[in-house]
Design an enzyme around this catalytic site. Structure first.
Site, PDB file in Angstrom:
ATOM      1  NE  ARG A 140       6.747   8.093   3.438  1.00  0.00           N
ATOM      2  CZ  ARG A 140       8.174   7.877   2.999  1.00  0.00           C
ATOM      3  NH1 ARG A 140       8.573   9.095   2.546  1.00  0.00           N
ATOM      4  NH2 ARG A 140       8.777   6.841   3.456  1.00  0.00           N
ATOM      5  CB  SER A 209      -3.451   7.009  -2.383  1.00  0.00           C
ATOM      6  OG  SER A 209      -2.264   7.963  -2.385  1.00  0.00           O
ATOM      7  CG  ASP A 262      -0.926   6.622  -4.858  1.00  0.00           C
ATOM      8  OD1 ASP A 262      -1.600   6.675  -5.581  1.00  0.00           O
ATOM      9  OD2 ASP A 262      -0.698   5.726  -4.012  1.00  0.00           O
TER      10      ASP A 262
HETATM   11  C1  BGC Z   1      -6.486   3.218  -4.856  1.00  0.00           C
HETATM   12  C2  BGC Z   1      -5.642   4.233  -5.696  1.00  0.00           C
HETATM   13  C3  BGC Z   1      -4.120   4.420  -5.329  1.00  0.00           C
HETATM   14  C4  BGC Z   1      -3.531   2.850  -5.166  1.00  0.00           C
HETATM   15  C5  BGC Z   1      -2.240   2.853  -4.669  1.00  0.00           C
HETATM   16  C6  BGC Z   1      -5.738   1.990  -4.710  1.00  0.00           C
HETATM   17  O1  BGC Z   1      -6.327   1.276  -3.806  1.00  0.00           O
HETATM   18  O2  BGC Z   1      -7.648   3.317  -5.347  1.00  0.00           O
HETATM   19  O3  BGC Z   1      -6.284   5.670  -5.734  1.00  0.00           O
HETATM   20  O4  BGC Z   1      -3.524   5.069  -6.196  1.00  0.00           O
HETATM   21  O5  BGC Z   1      -4.121   2.155  -4.274  1.00  0.00           O
HETATM   22  O6  BGC Z   1      -1.813   3.525  -3.623  1.00  0.00           O
END
Ligand code: BGC
Length: 536
Positions: A140, A209, A262
């Site tokens: 996004r 993320s 995130d």
């Molecule tokens: C990632 C995290 C992330 C989560 C949610 C996981 O696979 O390692 O960094 O916060 O997914 O998106």
């Protein structure tokens, strides 16, 4: 006319349904010729064979049904998460959090990454800020016009872009060039209601993320990929530098003010509206949690302690592992066939990317071993990895029609299984229920593990210092992610498990607040609170 019965056989010889046509009755006392006796005998034998065949067939189907029910009850048992098991898991999570905070790379399971986010938004932020939120199959871009304490969020706009699958396993240059291009065209469409401060370079928050070892609030090194991404050349590199180079190649003037996970964006978004927000959880494609920790409780913290005395820790809980996790053959299959075998066990049991795949593996096994869906030929779609997305699991689960018509439709559309019995549809429904309930309860155990770590698992009456000293009667968990948002039964199971694990008072003090797209807005807010022009 032959005495006895005549069987009419149907197409499938292995499963003959017998229709018995009675001949006219013959007086018992009638003298029988040897020929007719022989004929009678022959007919009797024939009838016997057909009867045997027919009973073999119903035996076969009842054996298959019994076999399916056995498999189902074994699967249910293997997936069980009784209260004592959840407590063990919550305690194991707390213990892992402690050890992850000890040393630089975290524990083997929980990285417990300090985030260097010092200023959580308070509401007085002003100006135009952007965010890029990359973490799943879509990313996004968004812009927010902030109007300070009074006006808060004056206007916001976003665009969601699907990431071409080949970019998820290509090079980092290809991925970041793609994102920078989309960002540039989004910025170019900045219109009415959005006003950049003259003389200021536009600033953005970057929610990336994946597990990143942060070196400051705007730099960090990618540790490894998750959720199906596999871009080897990005590992070990500074993510912000790679992104800003791509922005530079597009000739744009926009700088990254904050690099965040995130979960951290979601926490910031939650805090903006509610000061009781202490932790955040993402239940979407992937899963993770972050929370506010006392810096004194972080032995691996280097450098001057933050003014607030608190640090936000990105747990990366998706990699949590424990012998108490109720893993089944399906979890092993999902793990082995993934791009990151051996990693992210917790994530692979509870998050949106994997729930559908777990269900598919179970259905495939039932079809192969117990002829679920009739057998012996198995629909190739049922054997195709990731053919069943988690949104379908949620739809199957919420089918309340008397004959499970939605389940029938999904089995037909997704797996091309055209005819199913009610019993089969019910089994599919039960399997979705077992897998979703397990995922939701495990997520609940994770949350209670965190509450436990920060002393908020006993509610406002606890004598625990940190709870009382904060004088808060509520602990808010900011929640984001499509799985939680769209899968109502998952929400219900998760809340029920939290309530089951905590005392009544403690349970009442824990509020889960869904902040739809909290991570995107929160990330823009963090760009504001870490702006180089920050004066408030
Ligand atoms: C990632 C995290 C992330 C989560 C949610 C996981 O696979 O390692 O960094 O916060 O997914 O998106």
């Amino acid at each position: 006319m032959a005495i006895g019965s005549r069987a009419v056989s149907y197409a499938n010889p292995a499963c003959v349904k017998s229709v018995v046509v009675r001949s006219q009755s013959v007086p018992q006392w009638r003298a029988l010729s040897s020929q007719s006796i022989a004929h009678q005998q022959q007919q009797k034998n024939l009838t016997k064979t057909k009867k045997q065949k027919s009973s073999k067939c119903s035996n076969h189907s009842s054996t298959a049904a019994a076999q399916i029910h056995l498999l189902l009850s074994q699967f249910r048992q293997a997936s069980a998460t009784p209260l004592h098991r959840l407590r063990q898991l919550a305690d194991a999570m707390t213990a892992e959090m402690h050890s992850g905070l000890m040393s630089e790379g975290g524990s083997e399971q929980l990285k417990m990454l300090p985030t260097y986010v010092e200023n959580l938004p308070h509401g007085d932020e002003e100006g135009l800020f952007y965010a890029v939120d990359l973490g799943g199959t879509n990313f996004r871009v968004l812009r927010v016009q902030l109007g300070g304490k009074e006006k808060r969020i004056v206007k916001q706009e976003y665009q969601e872009v699907a990431i071409p699958p080949e970019l998820m396993q290509g090079t980092s240059k290809e991925l970041f060039d793609f994102i920078a291009k989309k960002l540039a065209s989004f910025v170019a469409r900045e219109g009415e209601g959005f006003e950049a401060h003259s003389g200021h370079v536009r600033e953005l928050g970057f929610a990336f993320s994946f597990p990143v070892l942060q070196t400051s609030v705007k730099s960090g090194i990618l540790v490894h990929w998750t959720k199906g991404f596999k871009i080897s050349d990005a590992i070990g590199k500074d993510i912000v530098a790679a992104f800003e180079e791509a922005i530079g190649r597009k000739g744009d003037h926009i700088r990254v003010a904050a690099l965040v996970n995130d979960t951290v964006g979601t926490l910031a978004g939650g805090r903006y509206w509610n000061e009781d927000t202490m932790l955040s959880v993402i239940l979407g494609t992937g899963t993770n949690a972050c929370y506010i920790e006392q810096v004194d409780a972080v032995p691996k913290w280097r450098g001057a302690p933050p003014k607030s005395g608190e640090v936000i820790i990105n747990m990366e809980w998706g990699n949590f592992r424990s012998p108490y996790l109720p893993r089944t053959f399906a979890d092993e299959e999902v793990d082995i066939d993934s791009v990151n075998p051996g990693d992210q066990w917790f994530e692979k049991m509870i998050s949106g990317m994997y729930l559908g795949e777990i269900v598919r593996c179970v259905l495939a096994k039932f079809a192969q071993e117990a002829a679920l869906f009739g057998g012996p030929i198995i629909s190739p779609k049922l054997l195709e990895p990731f053919s069943l997305g988690t949104p379908y699991v949620s739809k199957i689960h919420s089918d309340e029609s008397a004959d499970l018509t939605e389940v029938a439709r999904i089995l037909k559309d997704v797996f091309e299984i055209r005819r199913t019995t009610f019993q089969e549809r019910k089994i599919v429904h039960d399997i979705c229920d077992i897998i979703a309930e397990r995922g939701a309860r495990l997520a609940a155990a994770g949350i209670v593990g965190i509450l436990n770590k920060i002393g908020r698992d006993h509610g406002p009456t606890a004598t625990n210092g940190s709870y009382l000293s904060s004088r808060r009667s509520k602990t808010v968990v900011a929640m984001d992610g499509g799985l939680y948002e769209h899968y109502t039964q998952y929400q219900v199971y998760m809340r029920a498990a939290i309530d089951e694990m905590l005392s009544e008072t403690a349970a009442q003090s824990v509020v889960i607040e869904l902040s739809k797209d909290g991570s995107g807005i929160g990330t823009a807010l963090l760009a504001a609170s870490h702006s180089q022009y920050h004066t408030f």
